[in-house]
Design an enzyme around this catalytic site. Structure first.
Site, PDB file in Angstrom:
ATOM      1  N   LYS A  80       0.837  -1.215   0.000  1.00 28.99           N
ATOM      2  CA  LYS A  80       0.000   0.000   0.000  1.00 28.99           C
ATOM      3  C   LYS A  80       0.864   1.255   0.000  1.00 28.99           C
ATOM      4  O   LYS A  80       1.897   1.299   0.685  1.00 28.99           O
ATOM      5  CB  LYS A  80      -0.899  -0.035   1.240  1.00 28.99           C
ATOM      6  CG  LYS A  80      -1.897   1.125   1.342  1.00 28.99           C
ATOM      7  CD  LYS A  80      -2.739   0.994   2.608  1.00 28.99           C
ATOM      8  CE  LYS A  80      -3.784   2.096   2.728  1.00 28.99           C
ATOM      9  NZ  LYS A  80      -4.598   1.980   3.970  1.00 28.99           N
ATOM     10  N   SER A 155      -9.657   1.910   3.080  1.00 28.53           N
ATOM     11  CA  SER A 155      -8.820   2.676   2.191  1.00 28.53           C
ATOM     12  C   SER A 155      -7.808   1.818   1.411  1.00 28.53           C
ATOM     13  O   SER A 155      -7.276   2.270   0.399  1.00 28.53           O
ATOM     14  CB  SER A 155      -8.064   3.744   2.979  1.00 28.53           C
ATOM     15  OG  SER A 155      -7.174   3.124   3.905  1.00 28.53           O
ATOM     16  N   SER A 179      -9.844  -0.335   7.352  1.00 29.77           N
ATOM     17  CA  SER A 179      -9.273  -0.261   5.994  1.00 29.77           C
ATOM     18  C   SER A 179      -8.571  -1.502   5.475  1.00 29.77           C
ATOM     19  O   SER A 179      -8.193  -1.531   4.309  1.00 29.77           O
ATOM     20  CB  SER A 179      -8.301   0.906   5.900  1.00 29.77           C
ATOM     21  OG  SER A 179      -9.009   2.087   5.725  1.00 29.77           O
TER      22      SER A 179
HETATM   23  N1  GLN Z   1     -12.915   4.432   6.439  1.00 26.25           N
HETATM   24  C1  GLN Z   1     -12.359   4.879   7.681  1.00 26.25           C
HETATM   25  C2  GLN Z   1     -11.951   6.319   7.545  1.00 26.25           C
HETATM   26  O1  GLN Z   1     -12.217   6.881   6.537  1.00 26.25           O
HETATM   27  C3  GLN Z   1     -11.203   4.015   8.057  1.00 26.25           C
HETATM   28  C4  GLN Z   1      -9.990   4.277   7.263  1.00 26.25           C
HETATM   29  C5  GLN Z   1      -8.841   3.418   7.669  1.00 26.25           C
HETATM   30  O2  GLN Z   1      -8.981   2.413   8.352  1.00 26.25           O
HETATM   31  N2  GLN Z   1      -7.661   3.865   7.278  1.00 26.25           N
HETATM   32  O3  GLN Z   1     -11.378   6.879   8.408  1.00 26.25           O
END
Ligand code: GLN
Length: 496
Positions: A80, A155, A179
């Protein structure tokens, strides 16, 4: 032949490598060809790292021939875009870091390289990991390999999509509120978020430091467990990393669920907005686990409703502080023709950050400002403690918690981008685990409307082995191995 090589697990690939039936170079070539064929549609990768894979595959082949191959020797991995790799452009999915090449490799990645992994490239993600669909990437959205008109989740959507589409055998992601687990669910692969402190965050571009953890995507629970065991463990460069033995994550994890108590929190089971097809898939999974000898028990996490609000104060507050360093002077993008330094900072940040990142920096700054700190930030921290206590109480009654990972299957690209709250609701079932610092996994659990559903298993602190144990027993009994998708234009076009 080459497509056969892009649907293997680590165990299957390692066997072929050790037998000498294929070389690491063959495995890489098969994956690169697959990427060339499917990635123009899936768009999982931001950049490919040819120099690195050539060298790493060469090293792996040499060691395999000598008979001293490490556990991941020759295994293709995708990383990532938030994990620093020396000399490889790493941008957190943001224009503000365009061109930034870290001078060092983060600990988790370095450990997997030492274990023999071969890096294929850098995967797309929501900017600074803020989002649930990969649509907040500063570059382009990634598409779900099972239906190209839908999101892969986020994400870490690029990493999940890459494994699902046969573009890597394993991948790394990060999980701050869901995420890893949510995109794993939406793409039909395994995704694991360790206990906070299990894996060093050194070299991870921080979003919310008290919540972030690095973890693997894989095609089987065994692969996820092996990968985690190789990157876990104490690191003097991250003071929040634990000195517990990395290998304990594997303790007894093949033992099956007979006699285990699996808690189903009613607030998760009936969570607002859960789709009927998702619920049916979870019911079927519970039935399978019960047939394997687990006892299903009713538990309660009474503060679930407050979790989302607390998370969306704490995470933005931490991000507003973490992202202060991106000022156009130290890294990446710089708007230098400003009349003074303050103007340079603000022009750089206005241009370099996308809408969602700016929204969170503003919300977080507000929540931390004097006069509001007590009302918002401090209050959210207190709610966090209540949520942690809910889990403590639940684990008195059960060994692990099971639920859906996401209330819905993958949704159409563009369907939630105008409504941040509906996007935030994607994480209602996952972010509690981050607020409490617990380990969790998502494993494939059938389909709803032809799209993958994920089963989430949460464990007590340091209970990764318990999480793997339940997930593996389910995987084995259900025969729900992660399959490789053949990306095709949407079979659902016009729906949803
Ligand atoms: N979707 C969540 C956010 O927007 C979690 C994102 C994540 O785990 N990096 O914060």
């Amino acid at each position: 032949m080459t497509d056969d090589l892009t649907s293997l697990t680590i165990q299957e690939a390692s066997r072929l490598l050790r037998l000498g039936s294929i070389s690491s170079a063959d495995l890489v070539t098969a994956h690169v060809e697959r990427i060339e064929r499917v990635d123009p549609q899936v768009k999982a990768y931001l950049r490919l790292t040819q120099q690195l894979w050539e060298k790493q595959a060469d090293d792996a082949d040499r060691k395999i021939r000598r008979g001293d191959a490490e556990p991941l020797a020759g295994i293709p991995i995708a990383i990532k875009d938030v994990l620093c790799v020396r000399g490889v452009e790493t941008t957190a999915g943001s224009q503000i870091l365009r061109g930034f090449k870290p001078p060092y490799t983060g600990t988790a990645v370095a450990r997997l390289f030492e274990a023999g992994a071969v890096m294929l490239g850098v995967t797309n993600c929501d900017e600074f990991a803020m989002g649930s669909s990969t649509e907040n990437s500063g570059y382009f959205p990634t598409h779900n390999p099972w239906d190209l008109d839908r999101v892969p989740g986020g994400s870490s959507g690029g990493s999940a999509a890459a494994v699902a589409a046969g573009e890597a055998i394993i991948a790394l992601g990060t999980d701050t509120g869901g995420s890893i687990r949510q995109p794993a669910a939406l793409c039909g692969v395994v995704g694991m978020k360790p206990t906070y402190g299990r894996v060093s965050r050194y070299g991870l571009i921080a979003f919310a430091s008290s919540l972030d953890q690095i973890g693997p995507f894989a095609r089987s629970v065994d692969d996820a467990a092996l990968t985690l065991s190789l990157m876990a463990g104490y690191d003097p460069l991250d003071s929040t990393s634990s000195d517990r033995a990395a290998m304990e994550v594997l303790n007894n994890y093949g033992a099956g669920v007979k006699g285990m108590r699996l808690g189903v929190p009613r607030e998760y089971y009936d969570v607002q907005g859960i789709e009927a097809g998702v619920k049916a898939a979870i019911d079927a999974a519970l039935f399978i686990l019960q047939k394997q000898g687990a006892e299903i028990v009713d538990v309660s996490l009474p503060h679930t409703d407050y979790g989302l609000a607390a998370y969306y104060i704490i995470a933005p507050a931490e991000c507003s502080s973490n992202l202060a360093r991106f000022d156009g002077v130290r890294y990446g993008l710089s708007e230098v023709d400003a009349p003074n330094i303050t103007e340079e900072y603000s022009r750089t940040r206005r241009k370099g950050f996308g809408t969602e990142v700016r929204r969170r920096v503003m919300l977080g700054t507000y929540a931390l400002s004097s006069g509001y700190y007590d009302a918002y930030y401090l209050k959210a921290q207190k709610v966090r403690t209540l949520i942690k206590r809910d889990f403590d109480a639940a684990f008195e009654k059960c060994d692990a918690i099971v639920s859906a990972t996401s209330p819905t299957v993958a949704f159409p690209i563009g369907s939630k981008t105008q409504d941040p709250l509906s996007m935030y609701l994607c994480d209602v079932l996952t972010l509690g685990g981050n607020l409490a610092g617990l380990p969790g996994i998502s494993v494939p659990c059938g389909t709803s409307n032809g799209l993958p559903v994920g089963l989430q298993v949460l464990g007590p602190q340091w209970g990764e082995n318990v999480v793997f144990r339940v997930a593996r027993a389910y995987e084995e009994a259900s025969e729900m191995k992660a399959e490789v998708a053949t990306p095709v234009p949407s079979p659902h076009r016009g729906e949803g």
